[in-house]
Design an enzyme around this catalytic site. Structure first.
Site, mmCIF file in Angstrom:
data_model
loop_
_atom_site.group_PDB
_atom_site.id
_atom_site.type_symbol
_atom_site.label_atom_id
_atom_site.label_comp_id
_atom_site.label_asym_id
_atom_site.label_seq_id
_atom_site.Cartn_x
_atom_site.Cartn_y
_atom_site.Cartn_z
ATOM 1 N N GLY A 1 3.059 2.394 10.599
ATOM 2 C CA GLY A 1 4.073 3.431 10.507
ATOM 3 C C GLY A 1 4.756 3.697 11.704
ATOM 4 O O GLY A 1 5.466 4.739 11.759
ATOM 5 N N ASN B 1 0.658 -1.189 0.034
ATOM 6 C CA ASN B 1 0.212 0.022 -0.053
ATOM 7 C C ASN B 1 0.902 1.219 -0.096
ATOM 8 O O ASN B 1 1.725 1.567 0.925
ATOM 9 C CB ASN B 1 -0.992 -0.096 1.201
ATOM 10 C CG ASN B 1 -1.622 1.440 1.394
ATOM 11 O OD1 ASN B 1 -1.782 2.091 0.575
ATOM 12 N ND2 ASN B 1 -2.305 1.416 2.563
ATOM 13 N N GLU C 1 -6.517 4.579 8.063
ATOM 14 C CA GLU C 1 -6.168 6.018 7.857
ATOM 15 C C GLU C 1 -7.586 6.660 7.291
ATOM 16 O O GLU C 1 -7.966 7.814 7.481
ATOM 17 C CB GLU C 1 -4.919 6.178 6.864
ATOM 18 C CG GLU C 1 -3.700 6.002 7.553
ATOM 19 C CD GLU C 1 -2.597 5.221 6.846
ATOM 20 O OE1 GLU C 1 -2.541 5.412 5.636
ATOM 21 O OE2 GLU C 1 -1.597 4.770 7.476
ATOM 22 N N SER D 1 3.990 -2.046 10.162
ATOM 23 C CA SER D 1 5.561 -2.215 10.294
ATOM 24 C C SER D 1 6.141 -3.612 9.747
ATOM 25 O O SER D 1 7.019 -4.037 10.295
ATOM 26 C CB SER D 1 5.872 -1.780 11.548
ATOM 27 O OG SER D 1 5.187 -0.613 12.065
ATOM 28 N N GLU E 1 -4.837 -4.938 10.474
ATOM 29 C CA GLU E 1 -3.835 -3.967 10.832
ATOM 30 C C GLU E 1 -4.385 -3.381 12.058
ATOM 31 O O GLU E 1 -4.981 -2.296 12.068
ATOM 32 C CB GLU E 1 -3.969 -2.878 9.607
ATOM 33 C CG GLU E 1 -3.745 -3.392 8.203
ATOM 34 C CD GLU E 1 -3.079 -2.248 7.303
ATOM 35 O OE1 GLU E 1 -1.934 -2.716 6.638
ATOM 36 O OE2 GLU E 1 -3.391 -1.369 7.246
ATOM 37 N N LYS F 1 0.148 4.268 -0.018
ATOM 38 C CA LYS F 1 -0.415 5.649 0.564
ATOM 39 C C LYS F 1 -0.378 6.747 -0.441
ATOM 40 O O LYS F 1 -0.538 6.644 -1.611
ATOM 41 C CB LYS F 1 0.289 5.658 2.055
ATOM 42 C CG LYS F 1 0.019 4.525 2.604
ATOM 43 C CD LYS F 1 0.284 4.543 4.165
ATOM 44 C CE LYS F 1 0.025 3.092 4.797
ATOM 45 N NZ LYS F 1 0.407 3.361 6.132
ATOM 46 N N HIS G 1 -9.331 1.043 4.872
ATOM 47 C CA HIS G 1 -8.045 1.433 5.628
ATOM 48 C C HIS G 1 -8.175 2.220 6.975
ATOM 49 O O HIS G 1 -8.894 3.092 6.864
ATOM 50 C CB HIS G 1 -7.114 1.681 4.678
ATOM 51 C CG HIS G 1 -5.505 1.860 5.058
ATOM 52 N ND1 HIS G 1 -4.957 2.822 6.188
ATOM 53 C CD2 HIS G 1 -4.499 0.842 5.321
ATOM 54 C CE1 HIS G 1 -3.706 2.425 6.304
ATOM 55 N NE2 HIS G 1 -3.505 1.448 5.795
HETATM 56 P P1 13P Z 1 3.377 0.290 7.463
HETATM 57 O O1 13P Z 1 4.017 -0.972 6.763
HETATM 58 O O2 13P Z 1 4.179 1.607 6.978
HETATM 59 O O3 13P Z 1 3.311 0.274 9.202
HETATM 60 O O4 13P Z 1 1.836 0.578 6.881
HETATM 61 C C1 13P Z 1 1.177 -0.600 7.080
HETATM 62 C C2 13P Z 1 -0.244 -0.087 6.511
HETATM 63 O O5 13P Z 1 -1.054 0.700 6.833
HETATM 64 C C3 13P Z 1 -0.398 -0.981 5.007
HETATM 65 O O6 13P Z 1 -1.666 -0.757 4.487
#
Ligand code: 13P
Length: 244
Positions: A168, A4, A92, A208, A162, A6, A90
């Site tokens: 992150g 992903n 976010e 992560s 997740e 983002k 997601h």
């Molecule tokens: P990270 O791997 O940067 O922690 O992000 C995970 C994520 O949100 C994947 O959709």
């Protein structure tokens, strides 16, 4: 193994990524590889993976086919780029853009009606985990966002677990914590759709994931794959995750 991206990478950066990445995963036949770039890079990405086994996904999808929905992108629009997957719900989106279990359900249905495979994301926030509410949060997200699907629709989705506190932050869930949450999710699926569906659904872990922890995560039989943010932006790093 899904990436992903983002809100990173222009179309030119997308093309550059695939020039390096494609040869590195040419022999990866043990899994499906999916990259979800920003909408503006979908065409470039789909073009760059032509003739390979790599698949492209969007990061979100409108629930409507078309209409007065400023800023939204619909299933037919995503389909027209050559993408075959889409992320839905997601954390976010849930955190910053008002996504709810109801809109997650509507977006998932839209994806399915345009033959896009939805990767539906669930996961608890830090305060929910600390309050011992992880199982309840996952149950609610699944009961309201996924369980209302028809069994035939459910069979076509992928679930991603997740935990928000692991995204992150560099704090990966331990393989045991992730496996435990995956068991909770599978139990919910079992209650809603039965044994066969629970055994068949693919559940990805995200939060992560890096080249150096992917092996121990994937060693858990409950974890069927990973959804990678930061470490999917670099072709060498994501290829080494794919080829764990
Ligand atoms: P990270 O791997 O940067 O922690 O992000 C995970 C994520 O949100 C994947 O959709």
């Amino acid at each position: 193994m899904a990436g992903n991206w983002k809100m990173y990478k222009t179309p030119a950066e997308t093309t550059q990524f695939f020039e390096k990445f494609r040869p590195l995963v040419e022999r990866a036949t043990h899994c499906e590889v999916v990259i979800c770039p920003a909408f503006t890079s979908l065409f470039a990405a789909a073009d760059a993976v032509k003739g390979s086994a790599i698949r492209i996904g969007a990061q979100n999808i409108a629930w409507a086919k078309e209409g007065a929905f400023t800023g939204e992108i619909s299933g037919p629009m995503i389909q027209s780029t050559g993408a075959t997957y889409t992320l839905v719900g997601h954390s976010e989106r849930r955190q910053y853009f008002g996504e709810t279990d109801k809109t997650v359900l509507d977006r998932t249905k839209a994806a399915l009606s345009y033959a896009l495979t939805p990767i539906v994301c669930v996961g608890e926030r830090l305060e929910e985990r600390e309050a011992g509410k992880t199982a309840d949060v996952l149950a609610t997200q699944i009961q309201n966002g996924i369980a209302p699907l028809l069994p035939g629709q459910f069979a076509a989705i992928v679930i991603a677990y997740e935990p928000v506190w692991a995204i992150g932050t560099g704090k990966t869930a331990t393989p045991e914590i992730a496996a435990d949450a995956h068991r909770t999710i599978r139990a919910q699926v079992l209650a809603a759709f039965g044994e066969e569906a629970a055994a068949a659904v693919r559940i990805l872990y995200g939060g992560s994931v890096k080249p150096d922890n992917v092996k121990t995560l994937m060693a858990q039989p409950e974890i069927d794959g990973v959804l990678v943010g930061g470490a999917s932006l670099d072709p060498v790093s994501f290829a080494s995750i794919v080829n764990f």
